[in-house]
Design an enzyme around this catalytic site. Structure first.
Site, PDB file in Angstrom:
ATOM      1  N   ARG A 203       0.815  11.874  -9.446  1.00  0.00           N
ATOM      2  CA  ARG A 203       1.330  10.525  -9.178  1.00  0.00           C
ATOM      3  C   ARG A 203       2.716  10.325  -9.782  1.00  0.00           C
ATOM      4  O   ARG A 203       3.498   9.516  -9.304  1.00  0.00           O
ATOM      5  CB  ARG A 203       0.399   9.475  -9.789  1.00  0.00           C
ATOM      6  CG  ARG A 203      -0.973   9.395  -9.141  1.00  0.00           C
ATOM      7  CD  ARG A 203      -1.677   8.149  -9.645  1.00  0.00           C
ATOM      8  NE  ARG A 203      -3.110   8.165  -9.405  1.00  0.00           N
ATOM      9  CZ  ARG A 203      -3.700   7.761  -8.288  1.00  0.00           C
ATOM     10  NH1 ARG A 203      -2.974   7.320  -7.283  1.00  0.00           N
ATOM     11  NH2 ARG A 203      -5.002   7.796  -8.166  1.00  0.00           N
TER      12      ARG A 203
ATOM     13  N   ASP B 285      -3.297   5.886   6.537  1.00  0.00           N
ATOM     14  CA  ASP B 285      -3.788   7.152   7.082  1.00  0.00           C
ATOM     15  C   ASP B 285      -4.704   6.828   8.266  1.00  0.00           C
ATOM     16  O   ASP B 285      -4.230   6.638   9.380  1.00  0.00           O
ATOM     17  CB  ASP B 285      -4.489   7.927   5.958  1.00  0.00           C
ATOM     18  CG  ASP B 285      -4.932   9.314   6.380  1.00  0.00           C
ATOM     19  OD1 ASP B 285      -4.364   9.837   7.347  1.00  0.00           O
ATOM     20  OD2 ASP B 285      -5.839   9.881   5.750  1.00  0.00           O
TER      21      ASP B 285
ATOM     22  N   GLU C 132       0.847  -1.193   0.000  1.00  0.00           N
ATOM     23  CA  GLU C 132       0.000   0.000   0.000  1.00  0.00           C
ATOM     24  C   GLU C 132       0.885   1.247   0.000  1.00  0.00           C
ATOM     25  O   GLU C 132       2.040   1.204   0.423  1.00  0.00           O
ATOM     26  CB  GLU C 132      -0.913  -0.082   1.234  1.00  0.00           C
ATOM     27  CG  GLU C 132      -1.811   1.074   1.526  1.00  0.00           C
ATOM     28  CD  GLU C 132      -2.818   1.458   0.446  1.00  0.00           C
ATOM     29  OE1 GLU C 132      -2.403   1.614  -0.710  1.00  0.00           O
ATOM     30  OE2 GLU C 132      -3.996   1.670   0.782  1.00  0.00           O
ATOM     31  N   ASP C 133       0.338   2.347  -0.479  1.00  0.00           N
ATOM     32  CA  ASP C 133       1.125   3.585  -0.518  1.00  0.00           C
ATOM     33  C   ASP C 133       1.213   4.243   0.855  1.00  0.00           C
ATOM     34  O   ASP C 133       2.268   4.689   1.277  1.00  0.00           O
ATOM     35  CB  ASP C 133       0.571   4.574  -1.563  1.00  0.00           C
ATOM     36  CG  ASP C 133      -0.932   4.842  -1.417  1.00  0.00           C
ATOM     37  OD1 ASP C 133      -1.573   4.262  -0.515  1.00  0.00           O
ATOM     38  OD2 ASP C 133      -1.471   5.625  -2.217  1.00  0.00           O
TER      39      ASP C 133
ATOM     40  N   PHE D 220      -1.140  16.367   3.826  1.00  0.00           N
ATOM     41  CA  PHE D 220      -1.548  15.666   2.614  1.00  0.00           C
ATOM     42  C   PHE D 220      -0.383  15.668   1.637  1.00  0.00           C
ATOM     43  O   PHE D 220       0.126  16.719   1.257  1.00  0.00           O
ATOM     44  CB  PHE D 220      -2.780  16.324   1.988  1.00  0.00           C
ATOM     45  CG  PHE D 220      -3.391  15.457   0.938  1.00  0.00           C
ATOM     46  CD1 PHE D 220      -4.217  14.396   1.301  1.00  0.00           C
ATOM     47  CD2 PHE D 220      -3.113  15.656  -0.405  1.00  0.00           C
ATOM     48  CE1 PHE D 220      -4.754  13.567   0.331  1.00  0.00           C
ATOM     49  CE2 PHE D 220      -3.652  14.835  -1.379  1.00  0.00           C
ATOM     50  CZ  PHE D 220      -4.474  13.784  -1.008  1.00  0.00           C
TER      51      PHE D 220
HETATM   52  P1  IMP Z   1      -6.977   5.262   5.019  1.00  0.00           P
HETATM   53  O1  IMP Z   1      -8.037   4.301   4.617  1.00  0.00           O
HETATM   54  O2  IMP Z   1      -7.536   6.472   5.710  1.00  0.00           O
HETATM   55  O3  IMP Z   1      -5.846   4.644   5.813  1.00  0.00           O
HETATM   56  O4  IMP Z   1      -6.399   5.869   3.698  1.00  0.00           O
HETATM   57  C1  IMP Z   1      -5.599   5.171   2.880  1.00  0.00           C
HETATM   58  C2  IMP Z   1      -5.734   5.664   1.454  1.00  0.00           C
HETATM   59  O5  IMP Z   1      -6.037   7.057   1.385  1.00  0.00           O
HETATM   60  C3  IMP Z   1      -4.431   5.496   0.734  1.00  0.00           C
HETATM   61  O6  IMP Z   1      -4.455   4.317  -0.003  1.00  0.00           O
HETATM   62  C4  IMP Z   1      -4.343   6.712  -0.146  1.00  0.00           C
HETATM   63  O7  IMP Z   1      -4.853   6.396  -1.430  1.00  0.00           O
HETATM   64  C5  IMP Z   1      -5.230   7.746   0.462  1.00  0.00           C
HETATM   65  N1  IMP Z   1      -4.451   8.792   1.184  1.00  0.00           N
HETATM   66  C6  IMP Z   1      -4.367   8.981   2.512  1.00  0.00           C
HETATM   67  N2  IMP Z   1      -3.567  10.017   2.822  1.00  0.00           N
HETATM   68  C7  IMP Z   1      -3.134  10.506   1.644  1.00  0.00           C
HETATM   69  C8  IMP Z   1      -2.249  11.587   1.285  1.00  0.00           C
HETATM   70  O8  IMP Z   1      -1.679  12.322   2.116  1.00  0.00           O
HETATM   71  N3  IMP Z   1      -2.047  11.772  -0.049  1.00  0.00           N
HETATM   72  C9  IMP Z   1      -2.631  11.002  -0.997  1.00  0.00           C
HETATM   73  N4  IMP Z   1      -3.439   9.972  -0.708  1.00  0.00           N
HETATM   74  C10 IMP Z   1      -3.702   9.727   0.596  1.00  0.00           C
HETATM   75 MG    MG Z   2      -4.538   4.366  -2.281  1.00  0.00          MG
END
Ligand code: IMP
Ligand code: MG
Length: 177
Positions: A163, A101, A97-98, A150
């Protein structure tokens, strides 16, 4: 595009060094296991493609797409947009995963994959955002902790753009408005 970046948080060189290090660790941990590496589309594509080339043992790869984000705020609801093409029963799975969050995306993925009776499920996230976690997710491998900002680049987007930056950076405020 580059003029929209306020600050470079992680340079191309830092990413490369970290990916090499992770690749070495994964080579050891997954020797003779032929894991299925699962790329979470689309943010993890750059990371996956660099990481796999640093792994010196047999791996398979597949792709999954989930949605939860719009703009810079998570909607909180996770959906499968594209499922795997591989049967994961009895396999060692590594989710790539990238960014972690709130944890919702990874928590959801881990849960639905475990229901399919794999041998193991582990997570490798390039980034972990500090102080944002709502759901505790076990991250087995990670690249960097980042502040609660962000970020874009190296796969990460803002409304599907940025990207293709080679580094990870913070956008200027005016880009959001
Ligand atoms: P989570 O479900 O809140 O943990 O979010 C995870 C997903 O949100 C990641 O796979 C990202 O695609 C996106 N995401 C969360 N924070 C960022 C950010 O700072 N920049 C870009 N994408 C983000
Ligand atoms: Mg993502």
């Amino acid at each position: 595009m580059k003029e929209d970046i306020k600050k470079v948080l992680i340079t191309e060189e830092e990413i490369k060094a970290k990916v090499e290090e992770l690749g070495k660790t994964l080579t050891e941990d997954y020797k003779d296991k032929n894991p299925l590496v699962i790329c979470v589309l689309r943010g993890a594509v750059m990371f996956l493609s660099d990481l796999l080339r640093e792994i010196d043992t047999f791996v398979d790869m597949d792709f999954m797409a989930v949605s939860s984000y719009e703009g810079t705020t998570s909607s909180g609801v996770v959906n499968i947009v594209k499922d795997l093409s591989t049967n994961v029963e009895g396999r060692d799975l590594l989710i790539v995963e990238d960014i972690l969050d709130t944890g919702r995306t990874l928590d959801y993925l881990i849960r639905i994959l475990k229901e399919r009776n794999p041998k193991s499920v582990k997570v490798c996230s390039l980034l972990i955002k500090k102080g944002r976690e709502e759901i505790k997710v076990p991250v087995d491998y990670y690249g960097f902790y980042i502040p609660n900002e962000f970020v874009v680049g190296y796969g990460l987007d803002y409304n599907d753009k940025y990207r293709n930056l080679k580094y990870i950076g913070i956008l200027k405020e005016e880009v959001y408005s």
